[in-house]
Enzyme design. Sequence first.
Site, mmCIF file in Angstrom:
data_model
loop_
_atom_site.group_PDB
_atom_site.id
_atom_site.type_symbol
_atom_site.label_atom_id
_atom_site.label_comp_id
_atom_site.label_asym_id
_atom_site.label_seq_id
_atom_site.Cartn_x
_atom_site.Cartn_y
_atom_site.Cartn_z
ATOM 1 N N GLY A 15 -42.303 -90.692 -26.630
ATOM 2 C CA GLY A 15 -42.049 -92.075 -26.227
ATOM 3 C C GLY A 15 -40.599 -92.292 -25.824
ATOM 4 O O GLY A 15 -40.302 -92.915 -24.804
ATOM 5 N N HIS A 228 -52.992 -76.521 -40.133
ATOM 6 C CA HIS A 228 -51.814 -75.664 -40.320
ATOM 7 C C HIS A 228 -52.076 -74.755 -41.505
ATOM 8 O O HIS A 228 -52.509 -75.221 -42.560
ATOM 9 C CB HIS A 228 -50.572 -76.517 -40.564
ATOM 10 C CG HIS A 228 -49.294 -75.765 -40.387
ATOM 11 N ND1 HIS A 228 -48.870 -74.796 -41.269
ATOM 12 C CD2 HIS A 228 -48.351 -75.803 -39.411
ATOM 13 C CE1 HIS A 228 -47.717 -74.287 -40.850
ATOM 14 N NE2 HIS A 228 -47.392 -74.883 -39.720
ATOM 15 N N ARG A 272 -52.342 -70.211 -35.341
ATOM 16 C CA ARG A 272 -52.673 -70.979 -36.541
ATOM 17 C C ARG A 272 -54.172 -71.028 -36.846
ATOM 18 O O ARG A 272 -54.560 -71.012 -38.012
ATOM 19 C CB ARG A 272 -52.129 -72.398 -36.390
ATOM 20 C CG ARG A 272 -50.626 -72.411 -36.440
ATOM 21 C CD ARG A 272 -50.058 -73.785 -36.179
ATOM 22 N NE ARG A 272 -48.598 -73.703 -36.185
ATOM 23 C CZ ARG A 272 -47.792 -74.695 -35.855
ATOM 24 N NH1 ARG A 272 -48.293 -75.857 -35.471
ATOM 25 N NH2 ARG A 272 -46.487 -74.542 -35.893
ATOM 26 N N HIS A 337 -53.146 -80.862 -39.160
ATOM 27 C CA HIS A 337 -51.743 -80.891 -38.780
ATOM 28 C C HIS A 337 -51.505 -81.472 -37.394
ATOM 29 O O HIS A 337 -50.558 -82.212 -37.180
ATOM 30 C CB HIS A 337 -51.200 -79.463 -38.834
ATOM 31 C CG HIS A 337 -49.761 -79.323 -38.425
ATOM 32 N ND1 HIS A 337 -48.742 -79.920 -39.125
ATOM 33 C CD2 HIS A 337 -49.175 -78.647 -37.402
ATOM 34 C CE1 HIS A 337 -47.575 -79.619 -38.552
ATOM 35 N NE2 HIS A 337 -47.813 -78.867 -37.489
ATOM 36 N N GLU A 361 -48.581 -86.206 -28.520
ATOM 37 C CA GLU A 361 -49.773 -85.799 -29.276
ATOM 38 C C GLU A 361 -50.973 -86.698 -29.025
ATOM 39 O O GLU A 361 -52.116 -86.259 -29.140
ATOM 40 C CB GLU A 361 -49.450 -85.737 -30.779
ATOM 41 C CG GLU A 361 -50.536 -85.012 -31.581
ATOM 42 C CD GLU A 361 -50.209 -84.874 -33.062
ATOM 43 O OE1 GLU A 361 -49.028 -85.049 -33.434
ATOM 44 O OE2 GLU A 361 -51.130 -84.578 -33.833
ATOM 45 N N LEU A 378 -43.194 -79.857 -29.559
ATOM 46 C CA LEU A 378 -41.967 -80.551 -29.168
ATOM 47 C C LEU A 378 -41.767 -80.399 -27.660
ATOM 48 O O LEU A 378 -41.335 -81.338 -26.981
ATOM 49 C CB LEU A 378 -40.755 -79.998 -29.925
ATOM 50 C CG LEU A 378 -40.691 -80.274 -31.438
ATOM 51 C CD1 LEU A 378 -39.451 -79.621 -32.050
ATOM 52 C CD2 LEU A 378 -40.685 -81.760 -31.744
#
Lengths: 559, 238
Positions: A15, A228, A272, A337, A361, A378
């Site tokens: 954002g 996770h 993962r 996660h 996300e 990220l």
Amino acid sequence: MHHHEVLIIGAGLAGLRAALEALRAGADVGVVSKLYPTRSHSGAAQGGINAALGADDSIERHILDTVKGSDYLGDQEAIEILCQEGPAAIAELEEMGVLFSRTPDGRIAQRSLGGAGFPRTCFAADYTGHLALHSLYQQLLCRGVRVYPEQHLLDLVVDDRGCQGVVVLDLANGRLDGFRAKAVVLATGGYGRVYAKTTNAHACTGDGVAIAYRAGAPLADMEFVQFHPTSLYGKNILISEAARGEGGYLRNRNGERFMARYAPEAMELAPRDVVSRAIAREILEGRGLGEGYVALDLTHLGADQIDARLPQVRQLALTYAGIDIAHHPLPVEPAAHYSMGGIRCNTWGETEIPGLLAAGECANVSVHGANRLGGNSLLDAWVFGKRAGGRAAEIARERPWGSAESIQGAVDRWESELRRICSGARGEPVAAVRKALNQLMTDQVGIFRDASGLESACQEIERLQETFQGIRLDPGPPRFNYALVEYLECGHLLEIARVIAASALYRCESRGAHCRTDWPERADEHWLVHTIARRSPAGPVLEKRPVSITRFLPAGRKY
Amino acid sequence: MTPLDLLVQRFDPTRDREPYWQCFRLTISPTSTVLDLLLEVRDLHDATLAFRRSCRSGICGSCAVAINGHPRLACMTRVPEVLDPSGSLSIGPLPGFPVLRDLVVDIDPFFESLRAFLPWLLRRPDYGGTMEQTTVEAAMDGALCILCGACQAGAGGSTAPNPAALAQGVRFALDPRDLLGPVRLWVLEQAGLLSPEAAQRWEASCPKQIPLTRLVARGRELLGDRPAVQGKSGSLGA
């Protein structure tokens, strides 16, 4: 009523990056958030952010690793953008003040995370998200961007010409407010709080995803929820993948590094989904420790490496488990996660609703497909937040303002809706419904799924939705009415859970994080497709949509 | 599981003339945090209790409150560590801040008072792109501040000097990319924030254990090297 050409909902990394880009493009920008910006959950990201910077690494390898990590469900057109933009993203973060850890010659250091063929993850010890979020927020503070903190999104105002604005609840005074905007960017994060066991913050209730879905935007790939591998046993606080990236071992009750059986080459640094399944399998087959965990062993790394590279993990383990990881193994278990699914959008963040964009996300572009690689979230938030912000500013130049009356009409409708909800306590406590949903999702829509469990989960969620419909609250004091907020959030969680369970039942194969014990194989001939969910009064209506494949044809996925 | 009497301060300025204490009988496990107790109250006893929370792992800075009178993060405080011998525990709003409702205070003054110190990197055009790891680690000390406000509460409240400005000011002054660099230290000095004695007190109320005394020492050391900016008169207020 407020007016902003570009309105951003959510003040996490996606954002704020969108806000900065829209500002740079000359738009008048407002940012609405349910928290204060620096409280956003991006700040909890620990491990790092990926970019192919090394002389031996290449964008091409980053793309391939991400495609394979996604179990070939990621859209390759979007993944190419993600990986190509990686080095520029790192340069921007460095320019804004992120204190990246360094190599002996002063360059940005990189380490390995799961599913990567190279040490490709740039990091600021294990505080990468905190540094990225704060540094970006500081740059926006410097530019004087208008932030409206502690505003809860109630609705999107959508008419036949698209999204015209939003309705929010101002937590501080309990009043409803309208925002008129030419472009709205949803960057509201994930919905890990659907589950009982989750690493996510309490705020991660998928408000934007549920509200966009109700407003008619399709969701995609909602069955793909990342578990996770290493959350702290019991409390489910995140223990970064960087702990394994720095050389940590996973051991079962026999002291065995059990990953040798599941991913003989990558071992603890398999993706993962693979590691979480392996841990769950060890526990199910009686090789777990205690009441159901495995050991994350970092004792061989030594206190110096741990303090330099994993200081937060050491502190978290000490605070929440009373364990010093330099000397003792840590009990860990998988926990929900990250949400690979979300609001379907194109590579500019545009949804099917004109004037409505999504990034981070809450969006499904899709760069993560069936499983996200560590260090790519990220990057996703940064790259696609930036693109959505830039596109929103362009849209704001072309698109006329909607009518203020339609926003006011929506505010008025919500005022009477809230009066109806707060008409005197009745029915089940909200917390009881939320907890029942959380347990149901962890038990039946978790790491392993099958048709019978999913069918009963779908029915049970519908029943909980009916129970929820019967709940009324006391009017309560208008200021900081958290009882009302938790009610609204619970409604969002139920909405999302229903789509997750229905999509999981729909997809008759196992791929990435979606593991159907009754359909254990990946089935490309039928299921190399996105699951698209649209809302109807009878529940989610599901359909398939093709995956973008530019260069890499589906292949086996061994690690 | 042991029983506990939790005292929570309640206050709704639209109804109550003054704050009052409410007692909840709860059971705790050895790993319970103070935030766990507040969540239990809201889920099982009184859904109207107002408090901020989000990450529950000490990184978002939402849940700063007064625990037995001392500013702390609810999520980082384990109950057994703060329980008094009679088995009771009190939770109030962050001291020295205007109370908006129950445990929720007006935190805006804390954020506002930071702004005067330009808490953002102003990039030097001649920065070469490399940095020593030891430099990164020195700047990291202050950069780990999560802006929870506990330090300012410890310093006296929302009108007191803001120690978070010290953490951020030294953090940027130590950053070779920053254009202002040592000028920031002079500003901190003028604002009365480079005091070793005060830093020691403030440090005690920082839940993240930011080494404020070390930051002051670093700051003073660097200031000492630059007589050109030292000794200039001027007042930025305390």
